[in-house]
Write an enzyme that holds these catalytic residues in place. Sequence first.
Site, PDB file in Angstrom:
ATOM      1  CG  ASP A 274      -2.224   0.791   1.111  1.00 39.41           C
ATOM      2  OD1 ASP A 274      -2.152   1.596   0.138  1.00 39.41           O
ATOM      3  OD2 ASP A 274      -3.175   0.408   1.656  1.00 39.41           O
ATOM      4  CD1 TRP A 275       0.702   5.540  -3.644  1.00 39.11           C
ATOM      5  CD2 TRP A 275       0.057   3.349  -3.728  1.00 39.11           C
ATOM      6  NE1 TRP A 275       0.741   5.203  -4.983  1.00 39.11           N
ATOM      7  CE2 TRP A 275       0.542   3.736  -4.923  1.00 39.11           C
ATOM      8  CE3 TRP A 275      -0.351   2.041  -3.385  1.00 39.11           C
ATOM      9  CZ2 TRP A 275      -0.006   3.111  -6.109  1.00 39.11           C
ATOM     10  CZ3 TRP A 275      -0.210   1.240  -4.616  1.00 39.11           C
ATOM     11  CH2 TRP A 275      -0.282   1.600  -5.898  1.00 39.11           C
TER      12      TRP A 275
END
Length: 742
Positions: A274-275
Amino acid sequence: MRVVFNKKIALLIFIFCLQTSFFNAQDNIPKIQFPQGEITSVVLEAKIDSIINVLTLEEKVAMTHAQSKFSTKGVERLGIPEVWMSDGPHGVREEISWDAWENAGWTNDAITAFPALTCLAATFNPELSGEYGFNLGEEARYREKDVLLGPGVNIYRTPFNGRNFEYLGEDPFLASTMVVPYIKGVQKNGIAACVKHFALNNQEHLRDKINVEVSDRALYEIYLPAFKAAVQEGKVWALMGAYNKFRGQYTTHNKILNKILKTDWGYDGVVISDWSSVHSTKEAALYGVDMEMGTGTDGLGTTTNNHYQHYYLANPFLKALKKGELSEDLVNDKVRRILRLIYRTSLNPNRALGKMNNKEHHKVARKIATEGIVLLKNEDNFFPIKDKKGLTIAVIGENATRNMTQGGGSSQLKPLFEVSPLEGLRARYKNAKIIHTMGFESGASVYDEVVPASLNQDSLYVKAIEVAKKADIVLFVGGLNKSHHQDSEGDDREVFALPFGQEKLINGIQEVNKNLGFLLLTGNAVEMNWLPKTKGVIQTWYLGSMAGHAIADIVSGDVNPSGKLPFSFPKKLEDNAAHSFGKLSYPGIDENQYYKEDILVGYRWFDTRKIEPQFAFGYGLSYSSFKISDVKINQKKYSENDKIKVTFNVSNTGNREGAEVVQVYVGKYKSKVKRALKELKGFTKVNLEKGLQKTASVTLNVSDLAYYNTEISSWSLEKGTYYIYVGNASNNITKKIKFSIL
């Protein structure tokens, strides 16, 4: 004529190919269609190995981290393309700038917004889930994406979770059943679905800090099944890590990625962070993440020159590899998975060109919306409302006109259009007079900052009461929206009650007009002290482009509601399992959180603890009526490899066509381990014309009744007495049948 290849033949072909220019990876990678069957994977894997052999270490490392906000590098000299990704689970996000989170300003990136996944789950229709995935995949393909960052399958544990609207409900069997066809539908387009967020990302509050402690039984029985189904049945090509920690280690590079996902389940796809969820070069290298996204040099959203080179899997990774501190086998495995992804997507010769915003997509979006809308209350047959001259309908509430595709975090969309509830009702009701007033204003939010309302709330209230007095029927359109501290990424809700003075407004309207119905727009359960003041309530979710038309279809009776709740509505917050144990269970204390309800999530908690919900899992009314009868099972005693066939008759006893969802639960009598009273193990949606009866069935595998045995770290099937429960909601069981496992 069908040619059957065995491993020896495949090996001979492989050796021959090595001696030819077929595997000369220094040429551009050929876009070839591999034969079907075992030879396909053998040849493909050999091709990938040959490419890895000629990649430089720098090229390998460059493939494992971002080059922009939503892409990773290819290798131009070898013809290896970049990988392009896009949010999100219910529509392809607008183009984002290369190096910042701003909208890129394109004029050709408007899409179809499909209903949020809570609505899809509420359809209880796996076939429709496949249509959803395929049509969404067509739009991603048209936009030339390779990876679609969805669907989400995190379990609904608390009604406060800001991202529950993106997920598939509280039950692992329902989520597993609905996610598989979605994935297959997306991937038919040569687009990788990316199931997320692995694992235990069940709240947004402190999501990047919270450490989750949960038992192995709850992990395997509640929180992992949908991911396992996505991998082993859906054959998903990509998976996203999560922000939170599990047992002290960040989940994006947690040992469970290699142990459970890649080893036990045999997952051969890529793990995408995930970012900004990567925190360590060593752990990222060792524990399973293959592509690092969104990190920046000092956190989410940073835009510094060449900051992608400072990612954990960029220069620091390369340096550790060159020093011999990390084995090159680690980067080779990551690159192998990335090349596999590329062959499945951008180098897939069978990919169609895709479609976007066509009538077929709008039709599917509307169909999903109408099938997912849930009729919660219908006193005195308040719904459907007929369109007739002389009728005045007051539509009151900000949500009647508010845009619900913007906001919400990474799931925000830029649709070509969004039909509001008010627009949909006005388009459908040609004879009746429709008048509208806001009633309340919620303000707005910019991701994590709330902008207060600008209008005078008292004036809005007074105007709403005046309008209600003049109407024959009032439709209050309220609930939540996709702003911060509501249904939105980044943080959780803070109150269970309706915000912005809506309850006061409902009470005031009811005092002057008893014909009050509520169109509830949320992705979460809300407190319903106001319920007795209404004659009808429809749970409408966030429905996307065709929202208003779908709502009007149900309100008018053009479509008979058949949706069922994919999660339980508690009467009060403390009735929810996660909240009943205090702050240690939710939201956590000192960044540590214990899932003290263990396996008793959702209806399992309500059933087992004998707590009456406001509305039960699986509940939903119809404009018709149905009877489930003659429930039987194929035998009374079973062994582990047997199948239980549950047959029943479903009759439409009402005066119009409709659909009923028959749900099959199983419970163990006097189990030697802690169990829920019953668990969903099968369901089917039966469509019937009025007055007709149909025989239907649900088949269960006896082996699926096993529990996770922590003493042996594996599944155990307990022998003895069980019960099958058949009904149309978790708390509305028509028939209970006893059987035994020998």
